[in-house]
Design a protein around this motif. Structure first.
Motif, PDB file in Angstrom:
ATOM      1  N   PHE A   1      84.595  49.800  23.920  1.00 56.34           N
ATOM      2  CA  PHE A   1      84.649  51.028  24.718  1.00 56.34           C
ATOM      3  C   PHE A   1      83.491  51.979  24.402  1.00 56.34           C
ATOM      4  CE2 PHE A   1      89.499  50.702  25.558  1.00 56.34           C
ATOM      5  CZ  PHE A   1      89.254  49.929  26.676  1.00 56.34           C
ATOM      6  N   MET A   2      82.637  51.611  23.463  1.00 54.13           N
ATOM      7  CA  MET A   2      81.410  52.386  23.277  1.00 54.13           C
ATOM      8  C   MET A   2      80.433  52.076  24.418  1.00 54.13           C
ATOM      9  SD  MET A   2      81.538  54.053  20.270  1.00 54.13           S
ATOM     10  CE  MET A   2      80.102  54.123  19.210  1.00 54.13           C
ATOM     11  N   ASP A   3      80.580  50.889  25.007  1.00 51.86           N
ATOM     12  CA  ASP A   3      79.619  50.467  26.018  1.00 51.86           C
ATOM     13  C   ASP A   3      80.221  50.274  27.413  1.00 51.86           C
ATOM     14  OD1 ASP A   3      77.282  50.485  24.435  1.00 51.86           O
ATOM     15  OD2 ASP A   3      77.977  48.676  23.439  1.00 51.86           O
ATOM     16  N   TYR A   4      81.498  49.887  27.468  1.00 57.00           N
ATOM     17  CA  TYR A   4      82.170  49.886  28.768  1.00 57.00           C
ATOM     18  C   TYR A   4      82.804  51.259  28.903  1.00 57.00           C
ATOM     19  CZ  TYR A   4      84.624  48.777  32.938  1.00 57.00           C
ATOM     20  OH  TYR A   4      85.040  48.801  34.251  1.00 57.00           O
TER      21      TYR A   4
ATOM     22  N   THR B   1      78.839  44.624  27.117  1.00 56.13           N
ATOM     23  CA  THR B   1      79.810  45.722  27.121  1.00 56.13           C
ATOM     24  C   THR B   1      81.133  45.231  26.542  1.00 56.13           C
ATOM     25  OG1 THR B   1      80.067  45.098  29.432  1.00 56.13           O
ATOM     26  CG2 THR B   1      78.859  47.105  28.992  1.00 56.13           C
TER      27      THR B   1
END
Ligand SMILES: Cc1cc2nc3c(=O)[nH]c(=O)nc-3n(C[C@H](O)[C@H](O)[C@H](O)COP(=O)(O)OP(=O)(O)OC[C@H]3O[C@@H](n4cnc5c(N)ncnc54)[C@H](O)[C@@H]3O)c2cc1C
Lengths: 786, 292
Positions: free
Chosen positions: A705-708, A702
């Motif tokens: 911010f695509m993943d977190y 992550t």
């Protein structure tokens, strides 16, 4: 003589906002010192490995590169960062600013390159050759604490950085008496605070004066200076820390990090300013993370919903290093101590562990420990409701501390100084229209299930040295301080050891100071975030600024005010007791014409002629006051979350959100509500979206911010806030801290609402975040059960 | 998060751009809205030596109707498509999908061509083009070729575009009468890439039975998945909850989606079934209601 408060308790507009909103405020990266060089840091791609060889020669030859720093260099120039704690059960190992023998998490700094700009520095990083010898990786605290697990710190006997055991002596009795026993394991994901402004540090060395200045995006300038002095082996008089505008902190900016040391060493060596700005990827890899817990807990209750006791084992995954100044013990100790909450629990015992893993170090984050402890307890309270058939509100009522019980010592030994949880619950339920919500709930569609979740919590705030010493946290001062000065021209200035990260101190502390002296707010200004201009103190974290720096400010202001009155009495030939000060003027009560202004008093105080000052009064108008508050004052509150869960897709929508909170006297209700809104967003994030994920090799997945996933305005409900105000008897100000309650309450309330929604399907909630995938699996499993 | 060094070109025509691409081939990358490429550069995951910026080329930014097709230029901003009355009227499926792509700020810069050329396996636009049987217009040194989506999208982030070619536009068939559309997706947050998305088009005959149905899914394979076999059973049937449920079941059965951080393979399969049913249900309502 208590002052009538003119500004405190009012919704004064935030003074700092015009600069912040028009882009004129200066954040760290906006500071311009001529000749500044830029640092980029090569970070370990391995979660656990020996450093075999570091070859920086090709990088030194890259265009624009001024210097390269390695772990060997740092070992000669600085001590490793050490998070110290007194008392048994704690082990620590140093964290060198650049890795030397080993790397222990992905993202750990290995080499620093300084170049004319960040582009060139990052290009040159690609020229550094590092040979690693990978070691076994530990990403699971329960495996890491097993005997025989590979050791993360070779100089420690095992990976358990902290362990404490507590038993209040009444727990066995409680379990024997219980008609209802629950035993569950709860898990909370790993969170990161993701402030809008990442970390950053800019160092400049004045060789002539021998002064090293560090501008840092920090919450704790003095604690940072003390930590730096230790690491750099410099007297504190040679170090100055300045915090410019800071774009959010939430806890992680109270720590001392390797990059702070790296820029200082480079500025000293090169004689030029050196700057490092954390980018978002670095922020998600290396800024202190938080929360990750496994909690095995047993609960004893009677058949009619009276909770008798808890036995808990808390295992907290604290990552690779213990952080200065809070240590790895912070999260498990706080979580364990908050578990009894606002309830009259008889028996309590716990084992709490902080366990090292090959992940980013964990530290302070809004609601530290309390969010987890509250999530676990409030889930269990709802489980009792489900087992007994009682309404969740009723179970809470049967267990609350009564208003007449305070001060109340909880089963974990915390002293709740004030507050009325029943009143708070009643207020929240009324604001939410709870009875109607429950009636409505039965009319859910076939695929959408409505749930209502409650959370009652206590929030540990405004901690004094007593709490830090009891916990053994020897590196945190615990007190704060203020200097109040009336300038010769009559303006009133407060210099405080707090350090705002957006909370609005320039406004709220000015409200407090203006009222205390008796001047218009326009005459008052607040200075913070500079170790040379402000007195020593702990800084701004753990919901302490209003209680502690605010308290110090009040005490210092009273001394200055007394002196003003003494001089004015002499000038007006009146008795001190007959004087009143309002709107910047001092006059004889009932005789407004017999008056002097504060400006007149100040001129005289700074330029006295013989006989103009009263005999026992020194020149000038200034006082410094240190304030060490009682161990803590507790805020309380209740959250009500209403959710719709799509049982086919596992998606959760929050349709209502109500908060009742009590933080004593509100300095500025608008700012209090703003704090609640932001904190609730973070609590919702932890409940539904946010999770720092590592794979089995310790690779973080992550890193953007695509993943977190932070919740955005699109995911958040309107947050309705109502207040009760119970001033604490224990603080000088009547204020309590309140910045974390929103986070503490929201995670549990949302988890409870989702569990409530899916109760008809036989689903229980033990693990966060409640992603649609996780909810789908829970629903699917429940449907498969006979 | 700074890109490695590159040389930057701003050609003023498609021909100039093609000449640059012809010269630098694999070492060059085209820059459109930059919403996918710039993050890749900043993470140093893409390291082109040359960037060929299309933003200075006129006439690649248009939305118009041509011979029964809605024609959209590659450099048309996603936001312009979203706000176009012509798109809403002639291609309601596209109009419904647009607001689900990222956020306004991203759609303000992101282009139609960039999204199709990037071919993210969870993107909305490739599935729309696939569901409707649109055409991709490609220009190379030897002129234009017009490609069907099943030939254009070849794999994960991979298209049939050669390094010396440009996507210059896309054509979508305009809506037929008695046809209803729907685009539904599940994403973690508003604006995130879909975990699974379903584009459906359903045409009824005069008697109200299903004359034609088309479905394409995103997020469940390396390229958009067209569920032709599953929809064929609908033809001749009256739309019904049972029939749509059955199509959903069949679609779900045939898929083998990957697992990732946000969704397991099993969950994606399940979602594909649910969303297929929901998309078809909504499309049928719209076909009956005449709203497209
Ligand atoms: C936060 C965020 C959220 C997003 N969410 C979504 C989402 O939900 N759904 C979604 O579909 N997308 C989403 N996107 C991606 C967005 O839609 C991009 O705009 C799109 O993928 C790329 O378009 P672009 O114009 O920005 O292309 P660029 O980023 O400039 O280019 C992308 C790639 O396509 C190539 N390329 C571009 N134009 C051409 C052309 N004409 N011919 C040949 N090659 C070309 C480039 O060389 C590059 O390889 C999101 C992006 C962000 C940053």
């Amino acid at each position: 003589m208590a002052m009538a408060r003119r500004y405190v308790s009012t919704r004064v507009r935030r003074r700092e906002d015009p600069q912040l909103l028009t882009g004129r405020a200066r954040y760290l990266d906006d500071l311009r010192l001529s000749g500044t060089l830029s640092v980029a840091i090569l970070r370990s791609p391995h979660a656990h490995a020996r450093l075999v060889e570091v070859d920086v020669r090709p990088a030194l030859a890259a265009p624009g590169v001024e210097a390269v720093l390695t772990g060997e260099d740092v070992a000669r120039l600085a001590r490793p960062i050490r998070a110290e704690m007194s008392g048994p059960g704690y082990k620590t190992s140093g964290w060198p600013a650049l890795a030397r023998d080993k790397v222990r998490f992905v993202g750990e700094p290995v080499v620093a390159v300084v170049a004319r700009d960040r582009y060139g520095a990052e290009d040159a990083l690609e020229e550094v050759r590092v040979t690693y010898d990978p070691l076994p990786v530990l990403t699971n605290a329960e495996l890491s604490m097993r005997p025989g697990a590979p050791r993360i710190h070779d100089d420690l006997t095992d990976n358990i950085l902290f362990h404490t055991r507590f038993d209040n002596g009444a727990v066995e009795r409680a379990f024997v008496a219980a008609e209802l026993r629950l035993s569950h394991t709860f898990r909370h994901g790993r969170c990161t605070s993701a402030p809008m402004e990442n970390r950053g540090a800019l160092a400049s060395f004045d060789a002539a004066e021998g002064i090293l200045t560090l501008w840092a995006s920090s919450q704790s300038p003095h604690l940072l200076r003390s930590g730096l002095a230790e690491a750099l082996d410099l007297p504190e008089s040679r170090l100055r820390v300045i915090c410019p505008a800071v774009g959010g902190g939430f806890g992680p900016k109270m720590h001392l990090y390797p990059e702070d040391i790296i820029v200082c060493l480079l500025a000293q060596r090169l004689g030029r300013p050196v700057k490092w700005i954390e980018d978002r990827r670095e922020n998600l890899l290396t800024s202190a993370q938080a929360r990750e817990h496994v909690n095995h807990i047993e609960m004893a209750a009677t058949g009619d919903g009276v909770i008798l006791g808890f036995k808990a084992t808390l295992i907290c995954d604290v990552g690779a290093y213990s952080l200065y100044p809070v240590t790895a013990a912070l999260e498990p100790v706080t979580a364990a101590s908050i578990i009894p909450g606002p309830y009259r629990i008889q028996g309590y015992s716990y084992d709490a562990y902080a366990v090292a893993t090959n992940k980013c170090p964990a530290g302070a984050y809004r609601g530290v420990g309390m969010a987890l402890g509250t999530f676990v307890r409030e889930r269990l309270v709802d489980m009792v409701a489900r087992r007994t058939g009682l309404d969740p509100a009723e179970v809470r009522r049967r267990n609350f501390i009564a208003a007449t019980d305070v001060p109340f010592t909880t089963a974990s030994g915390l002293v709740i100084d004030s507050g009325n949880p029943t009143e708070s619950l009643d207020q929240a339920l009324e604001a939410a229209g709870y009875d109607a919500l429950r009636k409505d709930q039965r009319r859910s569609s076939t695929t959408t299930y409505r749930g209502i979740g409650l959370c009652s919590y206590t929030e540990f705030t405004g901690m004094g040295s007593g709490t830090f010493r009891r916990r053994g946290m020897s590196q945190i001062a615990g007190h704060d301080a203020a200097t109040v000065r009336v300038e010769p021209t009559g303006e009133v200035r407060g210099f405080v050891s707090a350090a705002s990260q957006g909370q609005g101190h320039a406004t709220t502390l000015a409200q407090v100071l203006a009222d205390e002296i008796g001047v218009p707010m326009a005459a008052v200004s607040i200075v913070e975030g500079d170790t040379e201009r402000c007195p020593y103190g702990s800084g701004s974290f753990a919901s302490r600024s209003m209680v502690v720096s605010g308290g110090a400010l009040i005490l210092a202001a009273r001394r200055v005010r007394d002196k003003v009155i003494a001089i004015a009495a002499h000038m007006l030939e009146a008795a001190r007791g007959d004087l009143v000060m309002e709107e910047g003027a001092i006059f004889v009560r009932g005789m407004a014409a017999r008056r002097v202004t504060l400006g007149q008093v100040a001129r005289l105080a700074y330029r006295p002629a013989s006989g103009t000052l009263p005999p026992s009064v020194d020149p000038a108008l200034e006082a410094t006051q240190y304030y060490d508050p009682p161990p803590a004052t507790f805020s309380i509150g209740t959250h009500v979350a209403v959710v719709d869960v799509d049982a086919e897709t596992g998606q959760v929508a929050i349709v209502r959100y109500v908060v009742s909170e009590d933080c004593g006297t509100m300095v500025n209700p608008m700012i209090v509500e703003g704090q609640i809104h932001g904190a609730v967003a973070q609590g919702i994030g932890a409940a539904l979206y946010e999770d720092v994920v590592y794979d089995d090799a310790g690779q973080p997945l992550t890193t953007s911010f695509m993943d977190y996933l932070l919740p955005t305005t699109m995911e958040l409900p309107a947050i309705e806030v109502v207040h009760t105000e119970t001033p604490p008897p224990v603080t000088v100000s009547g204020f309590k801290g309140m910045a974390e309650g929103g986070t503490i309450g929201a995670t549990a309330a949302v988890a409870n609402a989702v569990a409530d929604a899916l109760a008809p399907l036989g689903v229980e909630v033990h693990e966060l975040p409640l992603s649609p995938d996780r909810l789908y699996r829970l629903i699917h499993q429940a449907r498969k059960r006979p | 998060m700074k890109p490695p060094p590159f040389e930057y070109f701003t050609p003023a025509s498609v021909e100039d751009a093609l000449a640059l691409l012809g010269e630098h081939r694999e070492q060059a990358k085209v820059l459109a809205g930059g919403q996918s490429l710039v993050p890749l550069l900043n993470f140093r995951l893409a390291r082109p030596r040359y960037l060929v910026d299309l933003n200075g080329i006129p006439h690649l930014d248009y939305i118009r109707e041509e011979d029964g097709w809605l024609a959209i230029g590659a450099m048309t901003r996603q936001r312009a498509v979203e706000r176009s009355a012509l798109v809403r009227d002639r291609c309601p499926l596209l109009a419904e999908a647009m607001p689900q792509i990222g956020h306004v700020q991203i759609r303000n810069r992101g282009t139609i061509g960039g999204s199709l050329a990037h071919a993210d396996p969870a993107a909305e636009l490739p599935a729309i083009v696939a569901a409707l049987g649109g055409r991709l217009v490609v220009r190379g040194p030897d002129g234009e070729r017009v490609m069907a989506p099943e030939r254009f999208f070849v794999g994960y982030l991979t298209t049939a575009l050669e390094p010396f070619e440009l996507l210059v536009g896309v054509r979508l068939p305009v809506r037929r009468s008695r046809t209803g559309h729907a685009f539904v997706e599940v994403s973690r947050r508003h604006g995130d890439f879909a975990l699974v998305g379903v584009a459906a088009a359903l045409t009824l005959d005069a008697a109200g039975a299903c004359a034609d149905a088309a479905l394409a899914l995103t997020g469940v394979g390396p390229t958009p998945v067209v569920a032709a076999a599953a929809t064929r059973v609908l033809v001749g049937q009256r739309p019904s909850a049972e029939a749509f449920q059955e199509v959903g079941r069949r679609v779900s059965e045939t898929l083998e989606p990957d697992s990732d951080l946000h969704a397991s393979s099993e969950y994606r399969k399940h979602l594909a079934g649910v969303l297929t049913r929901r998309a078809l249900t909504r499309a049928a309502e719209r076909a009956r209601g005449g709203e497209g």
